[in-house]
Design an enzyme around this catalytic site. Structure first.
Site, PDB file in Angstrom:
ATOM      1  N   HIS A 190       0.674  -1.121   0.042  1.00  0.00           N
ATOM      2  CA  HIS A 190      -0.002   0.336  -0.203  1.00  0.00           C
ATOM      3  C   HIS A 190       1.289   1.398   0.035  1.00  0.00           C
ATOM      4  O   HIS A 190       0.288   2.641  -0.406  1.00  0.00           O
ATOM      5  CB  HIS A 190      -0.652   0.038   1.197  1.00  0.00           C
ATOM      6  CG  HIS A 190      -1.758  -1.173   1.322  1.00  0.00           C
ATOM      7  ND1 HIS A 190      -2.913  -1.185   0.499  1.00  0.00           N
ATOM      8  CD2 HIS A 190      -2.552  -1.808   1.809  1.00  0.00           C
ATOM      9  CE1 HIS A 190      -3.651  -2.331   0.320  1.00  0.00           C
ATOM     10  NE2 HIS A 190      -3.478  -2.649   1.958  1.00  0.00           N
ATOM     11  N   HIS A 231      -6.000  -7.546   0.421  1.00  0.00           N
ATOM     12  CA  HIS A 231      -6.251  -5.911  -0.771  1.00  0.00           C
ATOM     13  C   HIS A 231      -5.272  -5.799  -1.386  1.00  0.00           C
ATOM     14  O   HIS A 231      -5.040  -6.289  -1.820  1.00  0.00           O
ATOM     15  CB  HIS A 231      -6.357  -4.761   0.267  1.00  0.00           C
ATOM     16  CG  HIS A 231      -6.760  -5.124   1.921  1.00  0.00           C
ATOM     17  ND1 HIS A 231      -6.515  -6.054   2.828  1.00  0.00           N
ATOM     18  CD2 HIS A 231      -7.567  -4.515   2.321  1.00  0.00           C
ATOM     19  CE1 HIS A 231      -7.001  -6.431   3.901  1.00  0.00           C
ATOM     20  NE2 HIS A 231      -7.473  -5.130   3.428  1.00  0.00           N
ATOM     21  N   ASP A 290      -4.214 -12.759   4.074  1.00  0.00           N
ATOM     22  CA  ASP A 290      -5.915 -12.475   4.217  1.00  0.00           C
ATOM     23  C   ASP A 290      -7.160 -13.080   2.766  1.00  0.00           C
ATOM     24  O   ASP A 290      -8.381 -12.127   3.053  1.00  0.00           O
ATOM     25  CB  ASP A 290      -5.718 -10.846   4.336  1.00  0.00           C
ATOM     26  CG  ASP A 290      -4.846  -9.943   3.140  1.00  0.00           C
ATOM     27  OD1 ASP A 290      -4.950 -10.759   2.687  1.00  0.00           O
ATOM     28  OD2 ASP A 290      -5.155  -8.891   3.690  1.00  0.00           O
ATOM     29  N   ASP A 338      -2.474 -10.884  -2.348  1.00  0.00           N
ATOM     30  CA  ASP A 338      -2.938 -10.239  -1.277  1.00  0.00           C
ATOM     31  C   ASP A 338      -4.698 -10.449  -0.833  1.00  0.00           C
ATOM     32  O   ASP A 338      -5.101  -9.740  -2.112  1.00  0.00           O
ATOM     33  CB  ASP A 338      -2.706  -9.286  -0.106  1.00  0.00           C
ATOM     34  CG  ASP A 338      -2.911  -8.634   0.847  1.00  0.00           C
ATOM     35  OD1 ASP A 338      -2.797  -8.570   2.091  1.00  0.00           O
ATOM     36  OD2 ASP A 338      -3.492  -8.007   0.930  1.00  0.00           O
TER      37      ASP A 338
END
Length: 292
Positions: A115, A153, A230, A151
């Site tokens: 991120h 996200h 996740d 991931d």
């Protein structure tokens, strides 16, 4: 049995923020589970240089992180976080270098990175481990590199840094809507596969197969995996459908792309399940290699 090289340091366990999901316990759980299974060869990573960071980030961001002069609601301003972040970036670079030499390498590091943008921390990330590693390799070698981000996200920072680079493709499978609210469509060298909350595993795996087709067509010399756990159904931050078997299957398929693959840990926040899920991923990867 073929052993995976694991870049890991006890330094990764030495910082924390009370109550924060990106905790040392998640990396410790993975490390201890892999040790118990005897699958890992642990190697101490070496920190990256400021020059390495500047391949992907601005001088302003590097200065702000170094001086603890930043604020992000999800990304704690922890004393000496710069030292931990450059070690995590260095770990990713070390894993990529080992992969170029034919090793199977996994950076079991924190803080995560995908991120972090050119000039922004965010989403538990300070510097972008994967993007720094890719930029470092491209500085030293003329190669085609694919980055597959599984991931849960969207890796908005990795996309921002790598977009427009003709030697790289970035592919992400991620929940949408979810943090950071990006990754709804593909463009240029960036391919996004958003997955709705509560989708079926069949739906996710169909998108994974499409992503793999894009990577195979690109035919990379080096493949980097931003690996998050996740997308597992037990993760507390998202609502995706995968179980350990799916991670095993994905790893087996990924291992057929190229001989040169490195893995960088991103998210995954259920400390009771991440160890076994990571073991299943590595075991799928290694078992495929051992049958060649």
């Amino acid at each position: 049995m073929l052993i995976m090289k694991i870049l890991y340091s006890e330094e990764f366990l030495k910082y924390s923020e009370p109550g924060h999901p990106e905790s040392p316990e998640r990396v410790k759980a993975i490390k201890e589970f892999l040790q118990k299974k005897g699958i890992a060869d642990f190697i101490n990573p070496v920190s990256c240089s400021e020059e390495d960071l500047l391949l992907a980030h601005t001088e302003e961001l590097v200065k702000r992180i170094k001086e603890n002069n930043f604020y992000d609601p999800d990304t704690p301003n922890i004393q000496n976080i710069y030292q931990y972040a450059v070690l995590s970036c260095g770990s990713a670079i070390n894993a990529a270098s080992l992969a170029l030499n034919g090793e199977i390498a996994f950076s079991l590091s924190r803080p995560p990175g995908h991120h972090a943008g050119r000039n922004t921390p965010g989403g538990f990330c300070y510097f972008n481990n994967m993007a720094v590693a890719v930029k470092k390799i491209l500085k030293e070698h003329r190669l085609k590199i694919a980055v597959l981000d599984i991931d849960g996200h969207h890796g908005n920072g990795t996309e921002e840094i790598l977009k427009g680079n003709e030697d790289v493709i970035y592919i992400s499978l991620h929940q949408y809507p979810a943090f950071p609210g990006t990754g709804t469509s593909s463009f240029g060298n960036c391919y996004n596969f958003p997955v709705f909350p509560e989708s079926t595993a069949k739906n996710y795996m169909e998108k994974f197969e499409k992503a793999m087709g894009i990577i195979k067509e690109f035919s990379p010399d080096l493949l980097g995996i931003s690996l998050g756990f996740d997308a597992h159904h037990s993760d507390p931050l998202l609502n995706l459908p995968l179980d350990d078997t799916h991670y095993y299957q994905m790893a087996k398929h990924i291992s057929t792309i190229t001989e040169k693959i490195f893995i960088v840990l991103e998210g995954g926040y259920n400390v009771n399940t991440v160890g076994n899920t990571c073991y299943c991923f590595i075991n799928g990867f290694v078992s495929r290699r051992n049958t060649k």
